[in-house]
Design a protein around this motif. Structure first.
Motif, short mmCIF file in Angstrom:
data_model
loop_
_atom_site.label_atom_id
_atom_site.label_comp_id
_atom_site.label_asym_id
_atom_site.label_seq_id
_atom_site.Cartn_x
_atom_site.Cartn_y
_atom_site.Cartn_z
N UNK A 1 0.78 -1.09 -0.17
CA UNK A 1 -0.07 0.10 -0.30
C UNK A 1 0.91 1.31 -0.19
N UNK A 2 1.95 1.25 0.53
CA UNK A 2 2.90 2.41 0.83
C UNK A 2 3.52 2.87 -0.35
N UNK A 3 3.92 2.04 -1.09
CA UNK A 3 4.52 2.15 -2.50
C UNK A 3 3.53 2.74 -3.63
N UNK A 4 2.21 1.93 -3.46
CA UNK A 4 1.21 2.39 -4.51
C UNK A 4 0.88 3.95 -4.01
N UNK A 5 0.68 4.21 -2.82
CA UNK A 5 0.40 5.64 -2.36
C UNK A 5 1.35 6.55 -2.95
N UNK A 6 2.79 6.10 -2.54
CA UNK A 6 3.82 7.11 -3.17
C UNK A 6 3.93 7.36 -4.69
N UNK A 7 3.70 6.21 -5.56
CA UNK A 7 3.57 6.39 -6.74
C UNK A 7 2.69 7.07 -7.46
N UNK A 8 1.46 6.91 -7.02
CA UNK A 8 0.25 7.77 -7.38
C UNK A 8 0.61 9.05 -7.01
N UNK A 9 0.88 9.57 -5.98
CA UNK A 9 1.38 10.78 -5.68
C UNK A 9 2.56 11.47 -6.50
N UNK A 10 3.33 10.80 -6.63
CA UNK A 10 4.59 11.11 -7.49
C UNK A 10 4.02 11.66 -8.84
N UNK A 11 3.23 10.73 -9.65
CA UNK A 11 2.72 10.88 -10.71
C UNK A 11 1.93 12.08 -10.83
N UNK A 12 1.10 12.31 -9.71
CA UNK A 12 0.31 13.50 -9.68
C UNK A 12 0.92 14.82 -9.81
N UNK A 13 1.84 14.64 -9.05
CA UNK A 13 2.60 15.94 -8.84
C UNK A 13 3.44 16.32 -10.26
N UNK A 14 3.96 15.10 -10.99
CA UNK A 14 4.34 15.31 -12.29
C UNK A 14 3.45 15.89 -13.14
N UNK A 15 2.12 15.43 -13.05
CA UNK A 15 1.17 15.95 -14.01
C UNK A 15 0.80 17.51 -13.67
N UNK A 16 0.86 17.67 -12.36
CA UNK A 16 0.42 19.08 -11.98
C UNK A 16 1.40 20.00 -12.33
N UNK A 17 2.76 19.61 -12.42
CA UNK A 17 4.00 20.39 -12.83
C UNK A 17 3.87 20.89 -14.43
N UNK A 18 3.01 20.14 -15.31
CA UNK A 18 2.89 20.29 -16.42
C UNK A 18 1.62 20.96 -16.77
N UNK A 19 0.80 21.63 -15.84
CA UNK A 19 -0.53 22.02 -16.10
C UNK A 19 -0.52 23.27 -17.00
N UNK A 20 0.63 23.90 -16.95
CA UNK A 20 0.49 25.16 -17.54
C UNK A 20 0.99 25.29 -19.04
N UNK A 21 1.51 24.09 -19.44
CA UNK A 21 1.58 23.97 -21.05
C UNK A 21 0.27 23.60 -21.62
N UNK A 22 -0.14 24.67 -22.44
CA UNK A 22 -1.38 24.57 -22.95
C UNK A 22 -1.59 23.84 -24.06
N UNK A 23 -2.81 23.38 -24.34
CA UNK A 23 -2.90 22.65 -25.76
C UNK A 23 -2.69 23.57 -26.87
N UNK A 24 -2.29 22.82 -28.09
CA UNK A 24 -2.07 23.80 -29.17
C UNK A 24 -3.16 24.73 -29.75
#
Ligand SMILES: [Zn+2]
Length: 504
Positions: A268-291
């Motif tokens: 459970x701990x690894x699953x939680x850490x990985x889902x969180x890390x992926x969410x942070x990676x996505x959030x960091x890319x939110x300001x790159x707009x669609x074309x």
């Protein structure tokens, strides 16, 4: 021998489209049950006319690898092109067939698990989170037996879905080309759990974000790093499955948003850490707009200038405001009107869905001169009918598209269809006698996959925006459970994520 059932109910809904999806749309596209389903999957005709081997073939291949222990039990597979919401009658009928099939199989001999393939962005008039209803219905029959669900990566994940499944997995490619691999992965998890070899353990995150990540292509920046991280997690055994769902923005769930899901074997701990890390990676890319896209006039002028490329192949123009593969009605006349007025001298193939025009044209013969209005009738708020005078070139009755008439209007060859005009492959035109090499401009109603399908012909791709149901900002009129990026300023995703996941 353990019996594991499999089924698919899939459609991607554009909640803004006024064109309801009916049972007839599924029956005209893909609806197969029982032994005929297993035969179709094993015979390489999983979704006839569209896909030879996709998720269910992947699942059956996983079962065959354990043939001494696992028997795959076919229930039902129904698929319809992206369009407006399903009518209530259509959904009720599909739900009945699915649950009745699972019940019958379970009564015959208890099921040890199930794989359910859902798009993840299906909407139904009058039913909130309809796919969760399907999941819960299956869960009620299966009891505690493992239930694994797969989604398109444009699916929306909700707390109720996560609560009712043992594992949820999604495609890891955009444009999508890992359907079978996704079904295989879901199968391995369901089989492992049914045999007591795996203990699927899941964690997820939900982001108040419907756009970002640029073009959202898996092998290009800025999303490439996110997909690489998921591959690494699966390759190194950190997770059984890692998914990032970039959501279909025109889906009217108030909790809409990108999400990440990690499934591990009992950790459970690894699953939680990985889902969180992926969410942070996505959030960091939110300001790159669609074309951002050109106007129709700009795209036509660019196509005219590209004469060398037209001579070597064709120029494609994507009608990005009327993308049928994103659920738009396909009856918009904005781009066609501009092509008629401004592309003279350029042989141009285009398409429009208009069942009423087909009704007028079908009794007429090839070679007849006709004058009528086409398009703008299914969704009159978005565009108006276009009056044309031309000659009937040919008539066809085609699987999926229904009755089809090719009309020559000056430099245009207009393919008019009765059913959804999913224009993303050359065959849409070549099957009705329009060779791509004879065209200067070919219009598609698709965002990305056409680039793969047209690679042999396409020398330049242009994207024309007019006004329609697949405009990105059209999604801003939907209602959400709070501020939504990029429509609103959102500083932090964690508060909304916690509320959506029901954790304090
Ligand atoms: Zn998708």
């Amino acid at each position: 021998m353990k019996r594991i059932a499999f089924a698919r109910i899939a459609q991607e809904t554009n909640a803004l489209s006024p064109v309801l999806t009916t049972l007839r749309d599924f029956e005209a596209s893909h609806f197969v049950e029982g032994d005929a389903l297993l035969a179709a999957v094993q015979g390489g005709r999983e979704v006839s006319g569209l896909y030879r081997r996709v998720e269910l073939a992947g699942f059956v291949a996983a079962a065959r690898q354990r043939r001494a222990e696992i028997e795959p039990v076919p229930i039902v597979s129904a698929w319809s092109p992206s369009s407006g919401p399903l009518s209530r009658e259509c959904f009720d009928a599909l739900e009945d067939r699915l649950l009745e099939g699972v019940r019958r199989a379970h009564r015959a001999s208890p099921l040890a698990g199930m794989y359910l393939c859902l798009h993840g962005a299906m909407g139904v008039r009058g039913v909130a989170d309809p796919e969760c209803r399907l999941i819960r219905g299956v869960r009620a029959i299966l009891g505690g037996a493992p239930l694994v669900v797969s989604h398109d990566l444009h699916g929306n994940v909700t707390q109720a879905r996560i609560a009712a499944v043992d594992a949820l997995v999604a495609y890891q490619t955009n444009p999508h080309r890992d359907h079978a691999r996704t079904g295989h992965k879901a199968g391995r998890i369901a089989i492992g759990a049914a045999l007591g070899e795996l203990r699927p353990t899941m964690a997820w995150r939900s982001l108040p974000m419907i756009l970002g990540g640029g073009r959202t292509i898996d092998f290009l920046a800025p999303m490439r790093a996110v997909f690489r991280r998921m591959h690494r997690a699966e390759r190194d055994g950190e997770a059984l499955a890692a998914s990032t769902l970039m959501v279909h923005p025109w889906n009217d769930d108030p909790h809409l948003g990108w999400s990440t899901v990690a499934v591990t074997d009992g950790d459970a701990a690894t699953a939680d850490r990985l889902a969180d890390e992926l969410a942070e990676l996505c959030w960091a890319r939110r300001h790159v707009p669609p074309p951002s896209f050109q106007t129709a006039s700009e795209a036509i002028a660019a196509a005219r200038r590209a004469w060398v490329r037209r001579r070597l192949g064709c120029v494609t123009i994507a009608d990005v405001s009327d993308v049928v593969t994103a659920g738009a009605p396909g009856d918009s006349t904005h781009l066609m009107r501009a092509l008629l007025a401004e592309a003279s001298g350029l042989v141009t193939y285009c398409a429009v869905r208009d069942p009423a025009a087909i009704g007028q044209l079908w009794p007429r013969a090839g070679g007849d001169r006709v004058a009528l209005s086409i398009g703008g009738t299914l969704d009159p708020e978005m565009s108006s009918p276009l009056p044309v005078t031309g000659e009937i070139v040919s008539k066809h009755d085609r699987h999926g598209f229904g009755k089809t008439v090719v009309l020559a209007v000056e430099h245009l060859r207009i393919v008019i269809t009765e059913g959804p005009a999913m224009v993303m492959r050359p065959a849409f035109y070549t099957d009705v006698g329009l060779p791509i090499w004879k065209a200067d401009i070919v219009v598609v109603k698709n965002f990305i996959p056409f680039l793969m399908f047209f690679v042999a012909y396409n020398r330049k791709a242009l994207f024309a925006r007019t006004r329609g149901r697949s405009d990105f900002d059209a999604a801003f009129q939907l209602s959400f459970d709070g501020p939504m990026h990029p429509r609103d300023a959102v500083d932090d995703w964690r508060d909304r994520d916690r509320i959506r996941r029901g954790v304090s």
